[in-house]
Design a protein around this motif. Structure first.
Motif, PDB file in Angstrom:
ATOM      1  N   UNK A  64     -20.473   2.466  -0.814  1.00 39.71           N
ATOM      2  CA  UNK A  64     -19.124   2.232  -1.353  1.00 39.71           C
ATOM      3  C   UNK A  64     -18.067   3.146  -0.732  1.00 39.71           C
ATOM      4  N   UNK A  65     -18.481   4.231  -0.051  1.00 42.15           N
ATOM      5  CA  UNK A  65     -17.466   5.048   0.634  1.00 42.15           C
ATOM      6  C   UNK A  65     -16.804   4.235   1.735  1.00 42.15           C
ATOM      7  N   UNK A  66     -17.551   3.312   2.318  1.00 37.11           N
ATOM      8  CA  UNK A  66     -16.981   2.445   3.365  1.00 37.11           C
ATOM      9  C   UNK A  66     -15.881   1.583   2.753  1.00 37.11           C
ATOM     10  N   UNK A  67     -16.176   0.984   1.594  1.00 36.89           N
ATOM     11  CA  UNK A  67     -15.190   0.114   0.931  1.00 36.89           C
ATOM     12  C   UNK A  67     -13.932   0.892   0.585  1.00 36.89           C
ATOM     13  N   UNK A  68     -14.122   2.115   0.097  1.00 35.03           N
ATOM     14  CA  UNK A  68     -12.979   2.942  -0.288  1.00 35.03           C
ATOM     15  C   UNK A  68     -12.116   3.262   0.936  1.00 35.03           C
ATOM     16  N   UNK A  69     -12.747   3.661   2.024  1.00 34.12           N
ATOM     17  CA  UNK A  69     -12.000   3.985   3.245  1.00 34.12           C
ATOM     18  C   UNK A  69     -11.282   2.765   3.815  1.00 34.12           C
ATOM     19  N   UNK A  70     -11.970   1.619   3.816  1.00 28.15           N
ATOM     20  CA  UNK A  70     -11.343   0.389   4.308  1.00 28.15           C
ATOM     21  C   UNK A  70     -10.137   0.043   3.441  1.00 28.15           C
ATOM     22  N   UNK A  71     -10.319   0.165   2.137  1.00 22.32           N
ATOM     23  CA  UNK A  71      -9.250  -0.137   1.203  1.00 22.32           C
ATOM     24  C   UNK A  71      -8.028   0.764   1.456  1.00 22.32           C
ATOM     25  N   UNK A  72      -8.262   2.048   1.633  1.00 20.27           N
ATOM     26  CA  UNK A  72      -7.171   2.987   1.935  1.00 20.27           C
ATOM     27  C   UNK A  72      -6.501   2.647   3.251  1.00 20.27           C
ATOM     28  N   UNK A  98      -6.386  -0.288   4.748  1.00 24.19           N
ATOM     29  CA  UNK A  98      -5.619  -1.527   4.602  1.00 24.19           C
ATOM     30  C   UNK A  98      -4.269  -1.259   3.952  1.00 24.19           C
ATOM     31  N   UNK A  99      -4.279  -0.401   2.938  1.00 30.25           N
ATOM     32  CA  UNK A  99      -3.044  -0.061   2.232  1.00 30.25           C
ATOM     33  C   UNK A  99      -2.070   0.667   3.166  1.00 30.25           C
ATOM     34  N   UNK A 100      -2.593   1.622   3.932  1.00 33.49           N
ATOM     35  CA  UNK A 100      -1.737   2.374   4.860  1.00 33.49           C
ATOM     36  C   UNK A 100      -1.131   1.457   5.918  1.00 33.49           C
ATOM     37  N   UNK A 101      -1.935   0.534   6.437  1.00 35.41           N
ATOM     38  CA  UNK A 101      -1.443  -0.409   7.444  1.00 35.41           C
ATOM     39  C   UNK A 101      -0.365  -1.298   6.846  1.00 35.41           C
ATOM     40  N   UNK A 102      -0.618  -1.795   5.642  1.00 32.59           N
ATOM     41  CA  UNK A 102       0.331  -2.680   4.965  1.00 32.59           C
ATOM     42  C   UNK A 102       1.649  -1.952   4.677  1.00 32.59           C
ATOM     43  N   UNK A 103       1.531  -0.744   4.117  1.00 33.46           N
ATOM     44  CA  UNK A 103       2.726   0.032   3.766  1.00 33.46           C
ATOM     45  C   UNK A 103       3.563   0.392   4.981  1.00 33.46           C
ATOM     46  N   UNK A 104       2.904   0.500   6.136  1.00 34.64           N
ATOM     47  CA  UNK A 104       3.634   0.909   7.340  1.00 34.64           C
ATOM     48  C   UNK A 104       4.300  -0.284   8.024  1.00 34.64           C
ATOM     49  N   UNK A 105       3.975  -1.492   7.543  1.00 30.79           N
ATOM     50  CA  UNK A 105       4.513  -2.698   8.174  1.00 30.79           C
ATOM     51  C   UNK A 105       3.839  -2.998   9.499  1.00 30.79           C
ATOM     52  N   UNK A 106       2.630  -2.477   9.695  1.00 28.20           N
ATOM     53  CA  UNK A 106       1.896  -2.709  10.947  1.00 28.20           C
ATOM     54  C   UNK A 106       1.569  -4.187  11.114  1.00 28.20           C
ATOM     55  N   UNK A 107       1.457  -4.621  12.366  1.00 25.87           N
ATOM     56  CA  UNK A 107       1.116  -6.018  12.642  1.00 25.87           C
ATOM     57  C   UNK A 107      -0.400  -6.175  12.749  1.00 25.87           C
TER      58      UNK A 107
END
Length: 80
Positions: free
Chosen positions: A45-53, A55-64
């Motif tokens: 589940x550490x993988x899921x947590x890191x992926x989730x974080x 994804x959020x960082x990419x989304x918040x930054x407006x990354x493509x």
């Protein structure tokens, strides 16, 4: 321009994994093996947590770039 996204060491390693094989689907187990290594005591589940974080960082930054969950298989990077 946009502020750079600050990533933890593990997030950076996960990102690097996707960027080296952009169209590949990686299972959580494979990410675990490549980033945390075989002998690690960490739970999957550490993988899921890191992926989730990540994804959020990419989304918040407006990354493509987006990391999409491929149901039943794992994750892959989508570049718009």
């Amino acid at each position: 321009g946009k502020d750079p996204i600050r990533l933890s060491g593990r997030e950076f390693q996960i990102m690097e994994l996707f960027m080296r094989s952009p169209r590949q689907v990686f299972s959580a187990e494979r990410i675990m093996e490549r980033v945390w290594g075989w002998d690690n005591e960490a739970e999957i589940n550490v993988v899921w947590v890191h992926i989730s974080n990540l994804r959020k960082k990419l989304k918040d930054s407006g990354a493509t770039i987006e990391i999409k969950a491929v149901y039943g298989f794992g994750y892959k990077m989508i570049v718009e």
